[in-house]
Design a protein around this motif. Structure first.
Motif, short mmCIF file in Angstrom:
data_model
loop_
_atom_site.label_atom_id
_atom_site.label_comp_id
_atom_site.label_asym_id
_atom_site.label_seq_id
_atom_site.Cartn_x
_atom_site.Cartn_y
_atom_site.Cartn_z
N ALA A 1 -54.77 3.39 12.00
CA ALA A 1 -55.73 3.62 13.09
C ALA A 1 -56.03 2.32 13.82
N ASP B 1 -53.09 1.50 16.00
CA ASP B 1 -53.06 2.43 17.12
C ASP B 1 -54.12 2.07 18.16
N ASN B 2 -55.26 1.60 17.70
CA ASN B 2 -56.33 1.17 18.61
C ASN B 2 -55.97 -0.14 19.31
N ASP B 3 -55.35 -1.07 18.59
CA ASP B 3 -55.04 -2.39 19.14
C ASP B 3 -53.93 -2.35 20.18
N PRO C 1 -53.99 2.69 24.80
CA PRO C 1 -53.83 4.15 24.87
C PRO C 1 -52.44 4.63 25.27
N ASN D 1 -54.12 -9.07 20.41
CA ASN D 1 -53.88 -7.69 19.98
C ASN D 1 -52.57 -7.56 19.23
#
Length: 137
Positions: free
Chosen positions: A98, A101-103, A106, A44
């Motif tokens: 995005a 931000d996803n990798d 949360p 990630n």
């Protein structure tokens, strides 16, 4: 010819042998699962760095194509980075933001800021609390 009681043939494993094998398999699987979690986090982090590298490359193209300007001023976190009339509204840059931000999960964030003469994008990494940053310099 009959075998005596002391000459019985051994046909299986004892309970102790089976328990030892099961314990060894359990220990090995715990080690493998711990390694997989570390590898996933490092993967990630590599994806975040790649996404931000895409932002830097695309920002240079945006700057050249928009009269040597990064657009209107903007400061945001995560999805709010993609404000209209800014470099972060570019579809390729928005997708890269995005993706980063996803990798990073949360609970960690992507930060961005731009003016007409400069920009900055940073994403928090999974393996540490450090940020990976790209900017116009």
């Amino acid at each position: 010819m009959m075998k005596s009681l002391t000459q019985k043939t051994r046909r299986g494993f004892t309970l102790i042998e089976l328990l030892v094998v099961i314990a060894i398999i359990g220990i090995l699987s715990a080690v493998v699962l711990a390694s997989l979690n570390t590898a996933r986090s490092k993967g990630n982090d590599a994806a975040i760095k790649s996404d931000l590298s895409t932002v830097a490359t695309q920002a240079a193209l945006y700057y050249d194509n928009n009269g040597n300007s990064y657009g209107a001023a903007n400061t945001g976190v995560g999805a709010s980075c993609t404000a209209a009339s800014t470099l972060f509204a570019d579809p390729t840059i928005a997708n890269a933001i995005a993706g980063a931000d996803n990798d990073n999960g949360p609970t960690k964030s992507v930060l961005c800021s731009s003016t007409s003469s400069g920009f900055m994008a940073a994403a928090q990494l999974m393996t540490t609390n450090d940020y990976w940053c790209v900017d116009s310099t």
